[in-house]
Design a protein around this motif. Structure first.
Motif, PDB file in Angstrom:
ATOM      1  N   ASN A  66      -5.437 -10.204  50.498  1.00 49.01           N
ATOM      2  CA  ASN A  66      -4.680  -9.457  51.514  1.00 49.01           C
ATOM      3  C   ASN A  66      -4.292  -8.061  51.031  1.00 49.01           C
ATOM      4  O   ASN A  66      -3.558  -7.340  51.707  1.00 49.01           O
ATOM      5  CB  ASN A  66      -3.441 -10.229  51.941  1.00 49.01           C
ATOM      6  CG  ASN A  66      -2.454 -10.451  50.793  1.00 49.01           C
ATOM      7  OD1 ASN A  66      -2.665  -9.973  49.681  1.00 49.01           O
ATOM      8  ND2 ASN A  66      -1.393 -11.196  51.065  1.00 49.01           N
ATOM      9  N   GLY A  67      -4.781  -7.679  49.843  1.00 47.30           N
ATOM     10  CA  GLY A  67      -4.513  -6.352  49.306  1.00 47.30           C
ATOM     11  C   GLY A  67      -3.238  -6.237  48.508  1.00 47.30           C
ATOM     12  O   GLY A  67      -2.936  -5.156  47.976  1.00 47.30           O
ATOM     13  N   SER A  68      -2.500  -7.320  48.376  1.00 49.53           N
ATOM     14  CA  SER A  68      -1.228  -7.265  47.660  1.00 49.53           C
ATOM     15  C   SER A  68      -1.426  -7.264  46.153  1.00 49.53           C
ATOM     16  O   SER A  68      -2.450  -7.695  45.631  1.00 49.53           O
ATOM     17  CB  SER A  68      -0.345  -8.455  48.055  1.00 49.53           C
ATOM     18  OG  SER A  68      -0.942  -9.673  47.638  1.00 49.53           O
ATOM     19  N   ASP A  69      -0.404  -6.776  45.448  1.00 49.16           N
ATOM     20  CA  ASP A  69      -0.313  -6.773  43.982  1.00 49.16           C
ATOM     21  C   ASP A  69      -1.372  -5.919  43.294  1.00 49.16           C
ATOM     22  O   ASP A  69      -1.574  -6.044  42.083  1.00 49.16           O
ATOM     23  CB  ASP A  69      -0.370  -8.202  43.427  1.00 49.16           C
ATOM     24  CG  ASP A  69       0.932  -8.949  43.651  1.00 49.16           C
ATOM     25  OD1 ASP A  69       1.860  -8.343  44.217  1.00 49.16           O
ATOM     26  OD2 ASP A  69       1.017 -10.130  43.283  1.00 49.16           O
ATOM     27  N   ALA A  70      -2.053  -5.048  44.030  1.00 51.27           N
ATOM     28  CA  ALA A  70      -2.954  -4.090  43.391  1.00 51.27           C
ATOM     29  C   ALA A  70      -2.109  -2.978  42.775  1.00 51.27           C
ATOM     30  O   ALA A  70      -1.157  -2.507  43.383  1.00 51.27           O
ATOM     31  CB  ALA A  70      -3.936  -3.521  44.410  1.00 51.27           C
ATOM     32  N   ILE A  71      -2.448  -2.577  41.572  1.00 48.32           N
ATOM     33  CA  ILE A  71      -1.662  -1.550  40.895  1.00 48.32           C
ATOM     34  C   ILE A  71      -1.793  -0.211  41.616  1.00 48.32           C
ATOM     35  O   ILE A  71      -2.830   0.094  42.207  1.00 48.32           O
ATOM     36  CB  ILE A  71      -2.094  -1.418  39.411  1.00 48.32           C
ATOM     37  CG1 ILE A  71      -1.038  -0.667  38.602  1.00 48.32           C
ATOM     38  CG2 ILE A  71      -3.461  -0.775  39.287  1.00 48.32           C
ATOM     39  CD1 ILE A  71      -1.249  -0.760  37.104  1.00 48.32           C
ATOM     40  N   TYR A 119     -10.615  -2.419  34.152  1.00 48.61           N
ATOM     41  CA  TYR A 119     -10.202  -3.281  35.255  1.00 48.61           C
ATOM     42  C   TYR A 119      -8.706  -3.556  35.142  1.00 48.61           C
ATOM     43  O   TYR A 119      -8.197  -3.857  34.054  1.00 48.61           O
ATOM     44  CB  TYR A 119     -10.965  -4.608  35.220  1.00 48.61           C
ATOM     45  CG  TYR A 119     -12.439  -4.479  35.541  1.00 48.61           C
ATOM     46  CD1 TYR A 119     -12.927  -4.778  36.816  1.00 48.61           C
ATOM     47  CD2 TYR A 119     -13.343  -4.063  34.574  1.00 48.61           C
ATOM     48  CE1 TYR A 119     -14.280  -4.659  37.114  1.00 48.61           C
ATOM     49  CE2 TYR A 119     -14.695  -3.935  34.861  1.00 48.61           C
ATOM     50  CZ  TYR A 119     -15.159  -4.237  36.130  1.00 48.61           C
ATOM     51  OH  TYR A 119     -16.498  -4.114  36.431  1.00 48.61           O
ATOM     52  N   PHE A 120      -8.017  -3.479  36.272  1.00 47.08           N
ATOM     53  CA  PHE A 120      -6.584  -3.774  36.337  1.00 47.08           C
ATOM     54  C   PHE A 120      -6.390  -4.980  37.254  1.00 47.08           C
ATOM     55  O   PHE A 120      -6.793  -4.949  38.425  1.00 47.08           O
ATOM     56  CB  PHE A 120      -5.814  -2.571  36.891  1.00 47.08           C
ATOM     57  CG  PHE A 120      -5.967  -1.319  36.070  1.00 47.08           C
ATOM     58  CD1 PHE A 120      -5.104  -1.048  35.018  1.00 47.08           C
ATOM     59  CD2 PHE A 120      -6.980  -0.409  36.355  1.00 47.08           C
ATOM     60  CE1 PHE A 120      -5.244   0.109  34.262  1.00 47.08           C
ATOM     61  CE2 PHE A 120      -7.126   0.746  35.602  1.00 47.08           C
ATOM     62  CZ  PHE A 120      -6.260   1.010  34.556  1.00 47.08           C
ATOM     63  N   ALA A 121      -5.768  -6.029  36.728  1.00 49.11           N
ATOM     64  CA  ALA A 121      -5.565  -7.254  37.502  1.00 49.11           C
ATOM     65  C   ALA A 121      -4.093  -7.657  37.466  1.00 49.11           C
ATOM     66  O   ALA A 121      -3.400  -7.415  36.467  1.00 49.11           O
ATOM     67  CB  ALA A 121      -6.423  -8.389  36.940  1.00 49.11           C
ATOM     68  N   PRO A 122      -3.596  -8.299  38.542  1.00 51.06           N
ATOM     69  CA  PRO A 122      -2.191  -8.737  38.556  1.00 51.06           C
ATOM     70  C   PRO A 122      -1.847  -9.678  37.411  1.00 51.06           C
ATOM     71  O   PRO A 122      -0.768  -9.595  36.832  1.00 51.06           O
ATOM     72  CB  PRO A 122      -2.060  -9.432  39.914  1.00 51.06           C
ATOM     73  CG  PRO A 122      -3.098  -8.781  40.770  1.00 51.06           C
ATOM     74  CD  PRO A 122      -4.249  -8.514  39.844  1.00 51.06           C
TER      75      PRO A 122
END
Length: 384
Positions: free
Chosen positions: A78-83, A144-147
């Motif tokens: 849903n696009g949430s928690d992307a830095i 890569y950036f991950a929650p």
């Protein structure tokens, strides 16, 4: 297949819950660790680097070399928690301030790639790197950036702040957990691994002694980084003072550098590299990572086999020559710097060896292009 995928996602949600709980429990102690692993093979390559570094003055100012990076930002479906993209670019500016003394400047290559997928937002080391295999940009440092970021080993789940692929591995890849990505020291720490640096407390080459007698062959194999018993928040105060009482094999008390970026000191305390660390990263870039280039700098030629040439020596300190495999007529060649500024352009002489030394005088990266009937082939030259 759908049932299996759902099962995997449910399991990862459970793991994420465990990680969240664990993080809250250990928040007063050591936070998520670095997942980069240095092997004996890595140490062998470092030994090769030592000879190269010794031939250079470690206090000299290295010429800037552009290293292209590509950001891949992972969020949930849903696009949430992307830095936030602004925060990672701000962190890249900070990284550049740390790396200027290594003669390295990082520039973002192209646009950020956004990946919204529940399965990879909770990123497991190794297992989820199938995502990276299909999204990595060749010859660029992919970050890569991950929650969430973790590894599972022998049934145990460990939260990670980040990890890199370093010496001897073909992947140009770093993974970062969002909450660690902008703390001022974890990203430069992982990039340090990518450019051959070990942890200051590394023991893969043997335990380093406090008196420095084995500093070249043990620990991180650098002599201007003091022996380190592996720092933590329990041995370094919030005022960045070491309070540990560990002793080495000789009974000498450790006196480590709590500010070194490659240590496990408090992340807020880490803000420097040593001169020998700078020299090693520079040597590693020029000898092992000299293929890094943003694809936008390279002309794509469908008939590339029609224009074959090489640049020798490369890297070079003095002379530079273009070696053409066959004589070409009515062909232009050009030399541009890293910014794309044209330095020299001329008709290619009807000979196999062309001296371009007088046009390549400053240290840095250059691009040599040979064009024929609208088709161009571009190659990179490094001037040391």
């Amino acid at each position: 297949m759908k049932i299996i995928t759902l099962a995997i996602r449910d399991m990862k949600k459970l793991i994420t819950g465990i990680l969240t709980l664990t993080t809250s429990i250990i928040s007063l102690g050591q936070s998520d660790e670095c997942g980069t692993i240095m092997t004996k093979e890595d140490n062998a390559i470092i030994q090769q680097l030592i000879a190269s570094v010794k031939t250079n003055n470690i206090n000299k100012a290295f010429g800037d070399t552009i290293v292209p990076v590509k950001f891949h930002i992972i969020g949930y479906s849903n696009g949430s928690d992307a830095i936030d993209s602004a925060s990672v670019f701000n962190e890249l500016d900070l990284v550049n301030s740390y790396y200027t003394n290594a003669g390295i400047e990082f520039q973002h290559c192209g646009n950020i790639e956004y990946i919204n997928d529940d399965e990879y937002a909770d990123f497991e080391k190794y297992t989820d790197e199938v995502l990276c295999q299909s999204n990595d940009v060749d010859n660029v440092l992919n970050i890569y950036f991950a929650p969430y970021l973790y590894k599972i080993s022998n049934g145990d789940t460990t939260g990670l702040c980040g990890y890199a692929y370093s010496i001897g591995v073909a992947f140009n890849r770093i993974l970062m957990k969002n909450s660690c990505a902008t703390n001022g020291s974890t990203l430069p720490h992982e990039i340090g691994h990518y450019f051959s640096l070990a942890h200051t407390h590394s023991t893969s080459a043997g335990d380093e002694l406090v008196n420095g007698s084995n500093c070249i062959t043990a620990g991180d194999q650098l002599c201007d980084t003091p022996a380190d018993p592996q720092l933590s928040t329990s041995s370094v105060t919030s005022s960045c003072i070491y309070i540990g009482t560990d002793q080495d094999a000789n009974g000498d008390f450790y006196n480590p550098d709590v500010r070194n970026i490659m240590s496990y000191s408090r992340k807020s305390c880490r803000d420097l590299f040593s001169p020998e660390q700078y020299a090693r990263m520079n040597a590693y870039l020029l000898n092992y990572r000299n293929y890094l280039i943003c694809p936008s700098f390279v002309s794509i030629d469908e008939n590339i086999d029609k224009i074959n040439f090489s640049i020798v020596p490369n890297p070079t300190m003095n002379e530079s020559f273009i070696i053409v495999e066959k004589n070409l007529s009515n062909v232009q060649y050009s030399i541009s710097d890293i910014t794309g500024k044209l330095i020299y352009s001329s008709k290619l002489p009807n000979q196999n060896k062309i001296d371009i030394s007088e046009h390549i005088q400053q240290t840095g990266i250059y691009f040599i292009s040979i064009c024929s009937f609208g088709n161009c082939v571009t190659k990179k030259l490094i001037k040391q």
